[in-house]
Design a protein around this motif. Structure first.
Motif, PDB file in Angstrom:
ATOM      1  N   ASP A   1       0.876  -1.166   0.000  1.00 46.99           N
ATOM      2  CA  ASP A   1       0.000   0.000   0.000  1.00 46.99           C
ATOM      3  C   ASP A   1       0.908   1.209   0.000  1.00 46.99           C
TER       4      ASP A   1
ATOM      5  N   MET B   1      -8.204   3.291  -1.112  1.00 50.71           N
ATOM      6  CA  MET B   1      -8.742   3.183   0.246  1.00 50.71           C
ATOM      7  C   MET B   1      -9.063   4.581   0.755  1.00 50.71           C
TER       8      MET B   1
ATOM      9  N   GLU C   1     -12.867   0.248   1.310  1.00 51.11           N
ATOM     10  CA  GLU C   1     -12.440   0.104  -0.080  1.00 51.11           C
ATOM     11  C   GLU C   1     -13.182   1.079  -0.980  1.00 51.11           C
TER      12      GLU C   1
END
Length: 117
Positions: free
Chosen positions: A22, A80, A101
């Protein structure tokens, strides 16, 4: 991430292994939210936590991963978004709640994965 970082992951990950990540996208919006707002104005993260020059766009990361021996598809990248609870700020806490999400919303941060060839 630099070529050296991704290359290091490729070096230690077995063929077929999955690299999950991420990261923060390098956009004006990500700068405003992560540095100007969270870091400098609200001070919910320590000074110098983020460096916008180190943020990476999805297409740049995809190309870098491919060049270092990964199979990757940006269609699998997922944005996100944090839930925001302003009441937390007044209690001296970070005003972010749970993340959820947001497919296709990669403008600030995103998750993804790549498989080592």
């Amino acid at each position: 991430p630099t070529h050296t970082t991704v290359g290091g992951v490729a070096r230690v990950l077995a063929p077929g292994g999955v690299f999950a990540f991420d990261t923060i996208n390098r956009t004006v919006l990500s700068y405003v939210l992560t540095i100007a707002l969270a870091q400098e104005a609200l001070r919910v993260v320590p000074a110098n936590t983020h460096d916008w020059r180190m943020y990476v766009r999805p297409e740049e990361l995809s190309l870098l991963l491919q060049r270092t021996g990964f199979e990757v598809d940006t269609a699998h990248f997922v944005g996100m978004k944090p839930g925001v609870d302003p009441r937390r700020l007044f209690r001296g806490r970070v005003p972010l709640g749970d993340f959820w999400e947001a497919p296709g919303a990669l403008r600030v941060n995103y998750l993804g994965w790549a498989r080592r060839s």
